[in-house]
Write an enzyme that holds these catalytic residues in place. Structure first.
Site, PDB file in Angstrom:
ATOM      1  N   CYS A   1     -32.994 -12.529  36.365  1.00 61.34           N
ATOM      2  CA  CYS A   1     -32.699 -12.391  34.929  1.00 61.34           C
ATOM      3  C   CYS A   1     -32.069 -11.045  34.589  1.00 61.34           C
ATOM      4  CB  CYS A   1     -33.973 -12.613  34.119  1.00 61.34           C
ATOM      5  SG  CYS A   1     -35.338 -11.583  34.661  1.00 61.34           S
TER       6      CYS A   1
ATOM      7  N   ARG B   1     -26.622 -16.608  28.828  1.00 64.52           N
ATOM      8  CA  ARG B   1     -27.500 -16.177  27.725  1.00 64.52           C
ATOM      9  C   ARG B   1     -26.780 -16.356  26.388  1.00 64.52           C
ATOM     10  NH1 ARG B   1     -31.615 -12.589  28.482  1.00 64.52           N
ATOM     11  NH2 ARG B   1     -32.136 -13.291  26.388  1.00 64.52           N
TER      12      ARG B   1
HETATM   13  N1   CP Z   1     -32.827 -10.492  30.959  1.00 64.19           N
HETATM   14  C1   CP Z   1     -32.973  -9.730  29.874  1.00 64.19           C
HETATM   15  O1   CP Z   1     -33.758 -10.059  28.956  1.00 64.19           O
HETATM   16  O2   CP Z   1     -32.180  -8.625  29.860  1.00 64.19           O
HETATM   17  P1   CP Z   1     -32.284  -7.436  28.804  1.00 64.19           P
HETATM   18  O3   CP Z   1     -33.639  -6.774  29.013  1.00 64.19           O
HETATM   19  O4   CP Z   1     -31.140  -6.530  29.143  1.00 64.19           O
HETATM   20  O5   CP Z   1     -32.180  -8.019  27.428  1.00 64.19           O
END
Ligand code: CP
Length: 308
Positions: free
Chosen positions: A267, A295
């Site tokens: 992620c 996303r």
């Molecule tokens: N994956 C994710 O939530 O990335 P960020 O913390 O950059 O928003």
């Protein structure tokens, strides 16, 4: 122009706040938006963003998604607003929801998010709490669908901490009938309520497995997924956790034990050569940057449905 399903006045605090049908609809709509075969407009709508923790992907993808549907965002920095001074959530929520059409919140305690939702007159979206990261799971399953189409043929192995990302993957996986294996050290299990609810959704199918040996867990898997071992707010435990998670790194050896067509997800942000090697992130198996792009598409679809 495709007419979105109506989720108006609904919150998205958990993957369980939508049904399987609604989840599949959001993924399909996201794909259409990504391929530019449909277009949705919600001119002048405003999304309020409250981030008590750092963010790159979630913040920017919400900002761009809102802009693409003709709306705008207001990014409330807790340190320069009264939120950081400790104004009660019930006051902030009532005031902000009288200005904004939606509010997305990233915070520590899931109960704080629920408190916002209780007092807000507009939909509240979970942009990450200690319990769940449901917007991330939407992007993850869109990425998986793009690769494998039929969720019932997918075996997803998450290797690492049974954290918020793992919890949302389990719940979304249960809604979609995906076999989910969690490979975590003993003592780092996903949330017990999440495990119980997922098993109820799966009904009689034994599709959720908790395994403590990553090499066994990746056997026959076509999606390997990991996240940082120490989440935001766990900085003091980092050294100890690094020791506990020894052997849980996704490296080329672990990838070679999965199916030939296996893809690798993370992620982000990643600690290269900790939970995943630099080589795997940059390998042909990696779909990590497609996943990050997704996303924006899933959140555009989600926002459209919540505004309908
Ligand atoms: N994956 C994710 O939530 O990335 P960020 O913390 O950059 O928003």
């Amino acid at each position: 122009m495709l007419k979105p399903i109506k989720l108006a006045k609904r919150n998205f605090l958990s993957s369980l706040d939508i049904s399987t049908t609604e989840l599949i609809y959001i993924l399909d709509l996201a794909k259409k938006l990504k391929n530019k075969v449909t277009n949705i407009e919600y001119k002048n709508k405003v999304l309020g963003l409250i981030f008590d923790k750092s963010s790159t992907r979630t913040r920017v993808s919400f900002q761009v998604a809102m802009s693409r549907i003709g709306g705008t965002t207001i990014d409330l920095n807790p340190t320069t607003s009264q939120i950081g001074r400790g104004e009660p959530i019930k006051d902030t929520a009532r005031v902000l929801s009288s200005y904004c059409d939606l509010i997305a919140i990233r915070t520590f305690n899931h109960s704080d998010l629920e408190e916002y939702a209780k007092w807000s007159t507009k939909p509240v979206i979970n942009a990450l709490t200690d319990l769940e990261h449901p917007c991330q799971a939407l992007a993850d399953f869109l990425t998986i669908k793009e690769e494998f189409q039929d969720f019932r043929k997918v075996v997803l192995t998450f290797i690492g901490d049974g954290n918020n990302v793992a919890n949302s993957l389990i719940l979304c996986g249960a809604l979609l009938g995906v076999e989910v294996r969690i490979a975590c050290p003993k003592g780092f299990l996903p949330n017990p309520f999440v495990i119980k609810r997922a098993r109820e959704i799966y009904k009689n199918d034994n599709l959720l497995k908790i395994i403590h040996d990553p090499q066994i867990a990746v056997n026959g898997a076509n999606v390997l997924y990991t996240d940082v071992w120490s989440s935001m707010g766990e900085e003091k435990q980092k050294e100890q956790k690094d020791k506990e998670f020894d052997g849980f790194t996704i490296d080329t050896d672990l990838v070679s034990r999965a199916t030939q067509d296996a893809i690798v997800l993370h992620c982000l942000p990643a600690y290269r050569d900790k939970e995943i090697t630099d080589k795997v992130i940059e390998s042909k198996n990696s779909r990590i940057f497609e996943q990050a792009e997704n996303r924006m598409h899933v959140q555009q679809a989600l926002l459209s449905c919540l505004l309908s």
